[in-house]
Design a protein around this motif. Structure first.
Motif, PDB file in Angstrom:
ATOM      1  N   HIS A 104       0.858  -1.186   0.000  1.00 47.78           N
ATOM      2  CA  HIS A 104       0.000   0.000   0.000  1.00 47.78           C
ATOM      3  C   HIS A 104       0.894   1.235   0.000  1.00 47.78           C
ATOM      4  CE1 HIS A 104      -3.900   1.800   0.229  1.00 47.78           C
ATOM      5  NE2 HIS A 104      -3.700   2.384   1.402  1.00 47.78           N
ATOM      6  N   GLY A 105       0.665   2.123  -0.966  1.00 46.20           N
ATOM      7  CA  GLY A 105       1.499   3.311  -1.057  1.00 46.20           C
ATOM      8  C   GLY A 105       0.812   4.416  -1.824  1.00 46.20           C
TER       9      GLY A 105
ATOM     10  N   ASN B 125      -9.215   3.301  -9.436  1.00 40.22           N
ATOM     11  CA  ASN B 125     -10.669   3.196  -9.372  1.00 40.22           C
ATOM     12  C   ASN B 125     -11.144   1.769  -9.134  1.00 40.22           C
ATOM     13  OD1 ASN B 125      -9.675   2.633 -11.976  1.00 40.22           O
ATOM     14  ND2 ASN B 125     -11.673   2.951 -12.905  1.00 40.22           N
ATOM     15  N   PHE B 126     -10.228   0.899  -8.698  1.00 37.34           N
ATOM     16  CA  PHE B 126     -10.581  -0.473  -8.354  1.00 37.34           C
ATOM     17  C   PHE B 126     -10.062  -0.794  -6.960  1.00 37.34           C
ATOM     18  CE2 PHE B 126     -10.921  -0.746 -12.926  1.00 37.34           C
ATOM     19  CZ  PHE B 126     -11.925  -1.683 -13.150  1.00 37.34           C
ATOM     20  N   ALA B 127     -10.807  -1.645  -6.266  1.00 36.10           N
ATOM     21  CA  ALA B 127     -10.297  -2.201  -5.014  1.00 36.10           C
ATOM     22  C   ALA B 127      -9.523  -3.475  -5.338  1.00 36.10           C
ATOM     23  CB  ALA B 127     -11.449  -2.516  -4.063  1.00 36.10           C
ATOM     24  N   ALA B 128      -8.681  -3.902  -4.401  1.00 32.40           N
ATOM     25  CA  ALA B 128      -7.990  -5.175  -4.575  1.00 32.40           C
ATOM     26  C   ALA B 128      -9.031  -6.276  -4.788  1.00 32.40           C
ATOM     27  CB  ALA B 128      -7.137  -5.481  -3.355  1.00 32.40           C
TER      28      ALA B 128
ATOM     29  N   VAL C 136      -3.181   4.742  -2.301  1.00 31.22           N
ATOM     30  CA  VAL C 136      -3.995   5.513  -1.364  1.00 31.22           C
ATOM     31  C   VAL C 136      -5.017   6.334  -2.150  1.00 31.22           C
ATOM     32  CG1 VAL C 136      -3.962   7.359   0.354  1.00 31.22           C
ATOM     33  CG2 VAL C 136      -2.125   5.635   0.311  1.00 31.22           C
ATOM     34  N   THR C 137      -6.287   6.169  -1.814  1.00 27.94           N
ATOM     35  CA  THR C 137      -7.364   6.943  -2.442  1.00 27.94           C
ATOM     36  C   THR C 137      -8.428   7.252  -1.398  1.00 27.94           C
ATOM     37  OG1 THR C 137      -8.797   5.070  -3.059  1.00 27.94           O
ATOM     38  CG2 THR C 137      -7.040   5.670  -4.610  1.00 27.94           C
ATOM     39  N   THR C 138      -9.349   8.134  -1.762  1.00 28.45           N
ATOM     40  CA  THR C 138     -10.525   8.342  -0.914  1.00 28.45           C
ATOM     41  C   THR C 138     -11.625   7.352  -1.263  1.00 28.45           C
ATOM     42  OG1 THR C 138     -11.528   9.965  -2.420  1.00 28.45           O
ATOM     43  CG2 THR C 138     -10.011  10.812  -0.743  1.00 28.45           C
ATOM     44  N   ALA C 139     -11.485   6.665  -2.389  1.00 23.65           N
ATOM     45  CA  ALA C 139     -12.521   5.744  -2.848  1.00 23.65           C
ATOM     46  C   ALA C 139     -12.498   4.425  -2.086  1.00 23.65           C
ATOM     47  CB  ALA C 139     -12.356   5.485  -4.349  1.00 23.65           C
ATOM     48  N   TYR C 140     -11.298   3.903  -1.835  1.00 24.69           N
ATOM     49  CA  TYR C 140     -11.167   2.602  -1.193  1.00 24.69           C
ATOM     50  C   TYR C 140     -10.157   2.687  -0.048  1.00 24.69           C
ATOM     51  CZ  TYR C 140     -13.459   0.963  -5.441  1.00 24.69           C
ATOM     52  OH  TYR C 140     -14.336   0.786  -6.477  1.00 24.69           O
ATOM     53  N   PRO C 141     -10.597   2.586   1.195  1.00 23.47           N
ATOM     54  CA  PRO C 141      -9.657   2.598   2.316  1.00 23.47           C
ATOM     55  C   PRO C 141      -8.860   1.293   2.365  1.00 23.47           C
ATOM     56  CG  PRO C 141     -11.875   2.147   3.097  1.00 23.47           C
ATOM     57  CD  PRO C 141     -11.991   2.486   1.628  1.00 23.47           C
TER      58      PRO C 141
ATOM     59  N   HIS D 238      -9.301  -2.996   0.820  1.00 22.77           N
ATOM     60  CA  HIS D 238      -8.325  -3.821   0.103  1.00 22.77           C
ATOM     61  C   HIS D 238      -7.995  -5.080   0.902  1.00 22.77           C
ATOM     62  CE1 HIS D 238      -7.715  -0.684  -2.838  1.00 22.77           C
ATOM     63  NE2 HIS D 238      -7.308   0.170  -1.920  1.00 22.77           N
ATOM     64  N   VAL D 239      -7.825  -4.935   2.191  1.00 26.70           N
ATOM     65  CA  VAL D 239      -7.476  -6.088   3.040  1.00 26.70           C
ATOM     66  C   VAL D 239      -8.632  -7.080   3.103  1.00 26.70           C
ATOM     67  CG1 VAL D 239      -6.986  -6.777   5.424  1.00 26.70           C
ATOM     68  CG2 VAL D 239      -5.780  -4.829   4.409  1.00 26.70           C
ATOM     69  N   GLU D 240      -9.845  -6.580   3.266  1.00 29.43           N
ATOM     70  CA  GLU D 240     -11.008  -7.468   3.357  1.00 29.43           C
ATOM     71  C   GLU D 240     -11.193  -8.280   2.082  1.00 29.43           C
ATOM     72  OE1 GLU D 240     -14.802  -9.056   2.739  1.00 29.43           O
ATOM     73  OE2 GLU D 240     -14.203  -7.226   1.673  1.00 29.43           O
TER      74      GLU D 240
END
Length: 220
Positions: free
Chosen positions: A6-7, A35-38, A53-58, A62-64
């Protein structure tokens, strides 16, 4: 093993992930688009993925979804990171640039609770032994040979599609700016403007002080 990096955008995290992707037999998403999550994946193969790092996906999203065994925070001097990102046409994608630096400072402050390791871009490109030790301790060893990108995009995509064919239809795949033959330190020291420091004192004061402290330690 699944490893999540994550960076910040323009931090060098893609080059770092490309180096990690030199691990034989692994699957890699070197640069998940902002614009995508993991993704949720099912392969049991070693898998490294990088999310920005985005405001769209914390980070929690990504971890979940990806369910990594280990999570790495990748940092770059925010003064250099800001100078680089400010010139990018994607700087305000999935959140305003200033908002992303605010989030980055929060992640840095909570690094001991959220991350299994913290890697500095400057140490990575300098081949600092601390980077090799940290990755070995995580269970994903890195060595000098990984700094040359022997796996081309076709090879990386082939391994990805074979392991997770559904991703062809459910997400885009990009490779960021790590497009050369390997890791280079030519982008390490960016020209800096005095007003940038003042801006970062507001946006990410803790990370800025951390890097200012590293500079003092280097002088000593």
């Amino acid at each position: 093993m699944r490893l999540l990096i994550h960076g910040m955008q323009s931090s060098g995290a893609t080059a770092f992930t490309r180096a990690l992707a030199e691990r034989p037999g692994c699957v890699a998403l070197a640069d998940i688009p902002n614009n995508f999550a993991a993704p949720r994946v099912t392969t049991t193969a070693d898998f490294v993925a990088k999310a920005v790092v985005t405001t769209a996906y914390p980070l929690a999203t990504h971890v979940e979804r990806f369910r990594p065994d280990k999570v790495v925070l990748f940092l770059r001097d925010p003064r250099d990171n800001h100078a680089s990102l400010a010139k990018a046409n994607y700087r305000h994608h999935s959140g305003l640039m200033d908002e992303k630096f605010l989030i980055l400072d929060q992640l840095f402050a909570a690094r001991r609770q959220l991350f299994d390791a913290v890697i500095h871009y400057e140490d990575f490109v300098a081949r600092d032994p601390s980077v090799f030790k940290a990755l070995t301790d995580l269970g994903w060893p890195l060595d000098e040979t990984h700094y040359t990108f022997r796996r081309d995009y076709n090879d990386l995509l082939r391994a990805l599609w074979e392991a997770e064919p559904a991703l062809r239809e459910t997400m885009d795949v990009v490779f960021g700016h790590a497009r050369g033959p390997g890791v280079t330190d030519r982008w390490r020291d960016k020209p800096r403007e005095p007003e940038t420091d003042a801006r970062l004192e507001i946006l990410c004061p803790r990370l800025l002080r951390h890097y200012q402290g590293r500079a003092v330690a280097d002088i000593r």
